[in-house]
Design a protein around this motif. Structure first.
Motif: not given
Length: 368
Positions: A118-124, A144-150, A267-270, A294-296
Motif C-alpha cells: 500500500t505505501p509504495v502503491t499510493l506514492a506511485r 480496497y483491501f490494504s496490507f496497511t491499516g491505521g 505509513a505505520g501499521w504495516s 504496539e497494536n500487534f
C-alpha cells in the motif's frame, strides 16, 4: 457469508516465492478460504523468472492457471471472471491498469483490489508512475483491501476516492510455521530479499553487531543481494530459502531481526509476514520501530532497536528466561489473531456487508 463463493484472484505470483512476499500471503489466505468451503481460482502471469523458481506447482487448495498476455487472459478466462462472485486483483500485477479497465466492465460480482504494497502503491499513484493501478481506477473497486491499516485507510477514502478501505494484513499458517526442535545455530538472523531502503538498517542492526561480537554467529537469508557486499566472517549467507524451510530457519535462531521498508515505516501499521512467521515459531524478535507496532505486539512480546548498541545490549543482556517468555507471548498473540483462518474470516465478513455504490458527480454537486 454462508454460501460457498466462487472467488478469482489475479496476483503477482502464487507459484513462486522467489524474490517476493506475495506468494506466501496468497497461499495462506487461499488455503484458508478453501477450508471454509469456497471455490478459489488463482490467475498468474507466466513469466520466466518465477517459472524458473517455482516452489508450488500444483496447489491442493485452489485452481492455479497461467496466462501470458492481457488478451489471452480475457479469451481463456472470460466466463470465470464474469460469473465469479468475487474477483480480486492484487498489487504489482503486470499490466495491471489494462487488466483493471478490462475487468471493471466484465465482472458482475464484487470487484476488489488487494494491495500488499500500500505505501509504495499510493506514492506511485500520487506521482502517476504506477503501472498496475491508476488513481481514476480506485473508485472502481467495491473494497480496497490494504496490507496497511491505521490512518492510511482514511487517506484511501478521502484522498483517493476508495469506496471502502479495509485492512487485510498478512498471516501465518500454524501447520507450517511452528517450533521445530532444532539446536540454536545463530544468535541473530534475518530473512528478506535485498532492498536498497532496508539495507542501511540491516547494516546497522545485524552487520555492525556481528563486527562488534566476533564470537557470536549471525545469518542473512534472501536473494538478490549484490555480490560486492562485504559480510563479516561470522555472518553466514543463504541465497534463497523456500517457505518450507522457514520454520526450521527461525527455530535455529536465538533472536530474529525484523526490518521494514522505509515507506511502510512512514505509513505505520504495516506488519511483515516474516514478523508473524517468526512469532509462530516462538523465536524472539528484535524489530525496527514504526507507528502501530504496539497494536500487534506490546512491548512485553517484542524488543525494538534503532542502533547497533541496542542490538548488542539485547544479545548480551537479556536472560534466556525473559527471552523465551517474550517469544511465548508473541506466539500466543499471532496464533490467536493473525492466522490464515482469521484473515479468511475477515475477508468474507467484509464481503458480506452491503456494497457501497460509487460516488457520482451528481452526488458531489448535491452535497455542495
Amino acid at each position: 457469508m454462508t454460501k460457498p463463493l466462487d472467488i478469482v484472484f489475479l496476483g503477482l505470483s502464487l507459484s513462486s516465492s522467489w524474490g517476493n512476499g506475495h506468494a506466501t500471503t496468497f497461499r495462506g489466505l487461499l488455503r484458508a478460504l478453501n477450508k471454509l468451503g469456497h471455490r478459489v481460482t488463482f490467475l498468474e502471469r507466466d513469466v520466466p523468472w518465477y517459472a524458473r523458481h517455482r516452489d508450488l506447482r500444483d496447489p491442493d487448495f485452489c485452481d492455479l492457471r497461467y496466462y501470458e498476455t492481457v488478451g489471452e487472459l480475457r479469451r481463456n478466462h472470460e466466463r470465470d471472471l464474469r460469473l465469479a462472485d468475487v474477483v480480486v486483483i492484487g498489487s504489482f500485477v503486470p499490466e495491471g491498469k489494462a487488466i483493471i479497465d478490462d475487468l471493471a466492465s466484465l465482472c458482475t460480482g464484487q470487484f476488489c483490489f488487494y494491495d500488499i504494497d500500500t505505501p509504495v502503491t499510493l506514492a506511485r499513484v500520487a506521482e502517476d508512475s504506477c503501472d498496475y493501478l491508476a488513481r481514476r481506477q480506485i473508485p472502481y473497486f467495491d473494497v480496497y483491501f490494504s496490507f496497511t491499516g491505521g490512518p492510511t485507510l482514511e487517506r484511501l477514502k478521502l484522498e483517493f476516492g476508495a469506496r471502502r478501505a479495509e485492512p487485510l494484513y498478512c498471516s501465518v499458517d500454524p501447520e507450517r510455521h511452528h517450533r521445530i526442535g532444532s539446536k540454536i545455530e545463530w544468535d541473530l538472523g534475518y530473512l528478506g530479499t535485498y532492498s536498497t531502503d532496508r539495507q542501511p538498517m540491516l547494516e546497522a542492526l545485524l552487520v555492525e553487531p556481528a563486527r562488534r561480537l566476533p564470537q557470536r554467529k549471525f545469518v542473512v537469508a534472501g536473494s538478490q543481494y549484490p555480490s560486492e557486499i562485504a559480510w563479516p566472517s561470522n555472518v553466514e549467507r543463504i541465497e534463497h530459502l523456500p517457505p518450507a524451510d522457514h520454520a526450521a530457519f527461525y527455530s535455529k535462531q536465538r533472536y530474529t531481526l525484523n526490518l521494514t521498508r522505509t515507506s511502510m515505516i512512514a505509513a505505520g501499521w504495516s506488519p511483515s509476514v516474516r514478523l508473524f512467521e517468526a512469532a509462530a515459531c516462538r523465536t524472539p524478535i528484535i524489530s525496527d520501530r514504526w507507528p502501530g507496532l504496539e497494536n500487534f505486539f506490546p512491548a512485553s512480546a517484542i524488543r525494538t532497536a534503532a542502533s547497533a548498541e541496542d542490538v548488542t545490549e539485547i544479545l548480551l543482556g537479556q536472560s534466556d528466561r525473559a527471552r523465551l517468555n517474550m517469544a511465548r507471548q508473541a506466539c500466543s498473540l499471532v496464533l490467536g489473531g493473525h492466522t490464515g483462518d482469521a484473515r479468511a474470516r475477515e475477508f468474507t465478513s467484509v464481503l458480506a456487508q452491503p456494497r457501497v455504490r460509487p460516488l457520482l458527480a451528481v452526488d458531489v454537486e448535491s452535497a455542495a
